[in-house]
Scaffold this motif. Structure first.
Motif, short mmCIF file in Angstrom:
data_model
loop_
_atom_site.label_atom_id
_atom_site.label_comp_id
_atom_site.label_asym_id
_atom_site.label_seq_id
_atom_site.Cartn_x
_atom_site.Cartn_y
_atom_site.Cartn_z
N MET A 39 0.82 -1.22 0.00
CA MET A 39 0.00 0.00 0.00
C MET A 39 0.85 1.26 0.00
O MET A 39 0.37 2.35 -0.35
CB MET A 39 -0.95 -0.01 1.19
CG MET A 39 -2.14 -0.95 1.02
SD MET A 39 -3.19 -0.51 -0.40
CE MET A 39 -4.01 0.95 0.25
N SER A 40 2.12 1.15 0.36
CA SER A 40 3.01 2.30 0.24
C SER A 40 3.20 2.67 -1.23
O SER A 40 3.36 3.85 -1.57
CB SER A 40 4.36 2.00 0.89
OG SER A 40 4.21 1.79 2.28
N ILE A 41 3.19 1.66 -2.11
CA ILE A 41 3.28 1.93 -3.54
C ILE A 41 2.02 2.65 -4.01
O ILE A 41 2.07 3.58 -4.83
CB ILE A 41 3.49 0.62 -4.32
CG1 ILE A 41 4.78 -0.07 -3.85
CG2 ILE A 41 3.53 0.87 -5.82
CD1 ILE A 41 5.02 -1.43 -4.48
N PHE A 42 0.87 2.23 -3.47
CA PHE A 42 -0.38 2.93 -3.77
C PHE A 42 -0.28 4.39 -3.36
O PHE A 42 -0.66 5.30 -4.10
CB PHE A 42 -1.54 2.25 -3.05
CG PHE A 42 -2.77 3.09 -2.92
CD1 PHE A 42 -3.58 3.33 -4.03
CD2 PHE A 42 -3.12 3.64 -1.70
CE1 PHE A 42 -4.73 4.11 -3.90
CE2 PHE A 42 -4.26 4.42 -1.57
CZ PHE A 42 -5.06 4.65 -2.68
N PHE A 43 0.23 4.66 -2.16
CA PHE A 43 0.35 6.04 -1.69
C PHE A 43 1.39 6.82 -2.49
O PHE A 43 1.26 8.03 -2.66
CB PHE A 43 0.66 6.07 -0.21
CG PHE A 43 -0.54 5.89 0.67
CD1 PHE A 43 -1.39 6.95 0.93
CD2 PHE A 43 -0.84 4.65 1.21
CE1 PHE A 43 -2.51 6.78 1.72
CE2 PHE A 43 -1.96 4.48 2.00
CZ PHE A 43 -2.80 5.54 2.27
N LEU A 44 2.40 6.15 -2.99
CA LEU A 44 3.35 6.81 -3.88
C LEU A 44 2.63 7.28 -5.14
O LEU A 44 2.82 8.42 -5.60
CB LEU A 44 4.49 5.86 -4.24
CG LEU A 44 5.53 6.36 -5.24
CD1 LEU A 44 6.21 7.64 -4.75
CD2 LEU A 44 6.58 5.28 -5.52
N ALA A 45 1.77 6.41 -5.69
CA ALA A 45 0.99 6.80 -6.87
C ALA A 45 0.03 7.94 -6.54
O ALA A 45 -0.17 8.85 -7.34
CB ALA A 45 0.23 5.59 -7.41
N VAL A 46 -0.56 7.90 -5.35
CA VAL A 46 -1.45 8.98 -4.92
C VAL A 46 -0.68 10.30 -4.84
O VAL A 46 -1.16 11.35 -5.29
CB VAL A 46 -2.08 8.65 -3.55
CG1 VAL A 46 -2.74 9.88 -2.93
CG2 VAL A 46 -3.11 7.54 -3.69
N GLY A 47 0.52 10.26 -4.28
CA GLY A 47 1.33 11.46 -4.18
C GLY A 47 1.70 12.04 -5.54
O GLY A 47 1.68 13.26 -5.74
N LEU A 48 2.04 11.16 -6.48
CA LEU A 48 2.34 11.62 -7.84
C LEU A 48 1.12 12.28 -8.47
O LEU A 48 1.23 13.31 -9.16
CB LEU A 48 2.80 10.44 -8.70
CG LEU A 48 4.12 9.78 -8.29
CD1 LEU A 48 4.32 8.49 -9.08
CD2 LEU A 48 5.30 10.72 -8.50
N GLU A 49 -0.04 11.69 -8.24
CA GLU A 49 -1.29 12.24 -8.79
C GLU A 49 -1.59 13.61 -8.17
O GLU A 49 -2.00 14.55 -8.87
CB GLU A 49 -2.43 11.27 -8.52
CG GLU A 49 -3.75 11.65 -9.16
CD GLU A 49 -4.82 10.62 -8.88
OE1 GLU A 49 -5.96 10.87 -9.30
OE2 GLU A 49 -4.53 9.57 -8.26
#
Length: 418
Positions: free
Chosen positions: A78-88
């Motif tokens: 889920m940290s990868i998910f949050f990385l994607a959220v941050g990029l967005e």
């Protein structure tokens, strides 16, 4: 198409592609959540529990991380998910709907209202009780689920409403990350947090000095930041979002910065032969993994709740009422105030009935709500109670939002036919 100060504006084609992918992700999440609920309430429940509690150890020299599969998904994948959220979030702040203050005003104000009111309702329901720490559970909208429901109406829903709902969810995500960082972190350890800070500082310097062209450097520094945050008492989701904010949006061609490849060909912002910016490339690389692996696995291992073991409680009611009533009330009320005050205007082709439908869909709080519930109630019976409230509210909100928007689209079609 470009606007003032050289900003790149999102184009309808790009939005349609993004919305289509998010809608597909929502449908996949719904399927995984249903499978999880059926599995958890079937004779094979013990197999489901054994899968979640499967021990997985990672050893590197003297370092060892030993967690269950569910914990690895929660703290690792889920940290990868949050990385994607941050990029967005960064992309939208620099070159999207949130880049123009006037266009962003409605989404930001609506999102704030949609976070404050649900948290207040939950807090009132659970005042003085053991469930009080879960006030952050009903605050965030799950954009994948919401757009998955919207996709069922097809072109009958204005694109402007979809873009508005997406922008609201992005602001929600940012608010949820701040809430996690400020209120759901504890037992801070200075040594590991220093490692996280050094890794993030290195990522920032790399982005500034070398334009961040080699994504492997970010991933290596991200692993250090992740380990530091995990051992330091801060949710790794916070480190992931902070890492994303260090990734440059611009590409570099022969040492000359150019705008990231987000605009249409021939717009004059990016030469056809210029490389896509690091942010665009990293987001593109992560997207399929997040959409088709990480979030479905999270749904499968999180949404399964044994109805026999989870009796309704104040925690359940707080999460349920916060999402189902608080979200639409907060979003719609804040939007009305913003429009009435002249700070913003409604999305093109959208009326207040459509905004009410969007407010109901904002009550679908699956991913972020379950994640925060896991932080607030980990290892307690209140976790399953919160999950029941979130899942029930999300299902009712999705059906109600679909009904309201469908009825509005039907009225519009009837008027057009006349």
């Amino acid at each position: 198409m470009t606007g003032g100060k050289g900003r790149v504006r999102p184009v309808p084609g790009a939005w349609q592609e993004f919305l289509a992918s998010e809608a597909g992700a929502g449908i996949l999440l719904i399927a995984c959540a249903v499978i999880a609920m059926i599995w958890a309430n079937s004779p094979a429940y013990e197999g489901y529990r054994a899968l979640k509690e499967l021990p997985v150890a990672l050893r590197l020299g003297s370092m060892e991380l030993d967690m269950t599969l569910a914990e690895w998904v929660k703290h690792g994948l889920m940290s990868i998910f949050f990385l994607a959220v941050g990029l967005e979030i960064k992309r939208e702040l620099l070159a999207g709907e949130l880049a123009d203050p006037r266009r962003a005003a409605l989404a930001v104000i609506a999102a704030v209202g949609g976070m404050v009111v649900p948290a207040a309702i939950y807090s009132v329901v659970n005042a003085g009780g053991p469930g009080a720490p879960g006030w952050g559970v009903p605050m965030a909208t799950d954009i994948a689920f919401a757009l998955g429901v919207l996709s069922l109406l097809g072109p009958r829903v204005p694109v402007g409403l979809k873009v508005f709902l997406t922008a609201v969810a992005i602001v929600d995500d940012l608010g949820a990350v701040l809430v996690i960082a400020l209120f759901y972190s504890g037992g801070l350890q200075p040594g590991p947090l220093l490692l996280m800070a050094v890794a993030l500082a290195g990522a920032l310097l790399y982005g500034r000095l070398a334009r961040g062209q080699h994504l492997a450097v970010y991933l290596a520094l991200g692993l250090l930041a992740w380990y530091g945050s995990l051992q330091g008492g801060i949710s790794p989701s916070v480190a992931a979002v902070l890492l994303a904010l260090t990734v440059p949006m611009e590409a570099t061609e022969r040492g000359v910065p150019t705008r990231g490849a987000g605009g249409p060909a021939g717009s004059g912002t990016t030469p056809a032969h210029a490389a896509a910016g690091p942010l665009h490339r990293l987001e593109h690389m992560l997207s399929p993994w997040v959409t088709y692996a990480i979030l479905p696995l999270f749904a499968l291992l999180t949404a399964g709740v044994s109805l026999d073991a989870a009796s309704p409680s104040r925690v359940t009611m707080g999460a349920f009422l916060g999402l189902l009533l608080g979200k639409p009330a907060g979003l719609l009320g804040a939007s009305w105030l913003a429009v009435r005050a002249g700070w913003a205007s409604l999305p093109a082709g959208t009326g207040w009935s459509a905004m009410a439908g969007a407010g109901l869909l904002a009550g679908i709080g699956f991913t972020m709500s379950l994640f925060i519930a896991g932080l607030a109630f980990d290892g307690t019976p209140y976790l399953d109670q919160a999950k029941i409230g979130v899942l029930t509210a999300s299902a009712v909100a999705g059906i109600a939002g679909l009904a309201v928007l469908g009825a509005g689209a039907a009225r519009s079609a009837t008027r057009s036919a006349r």
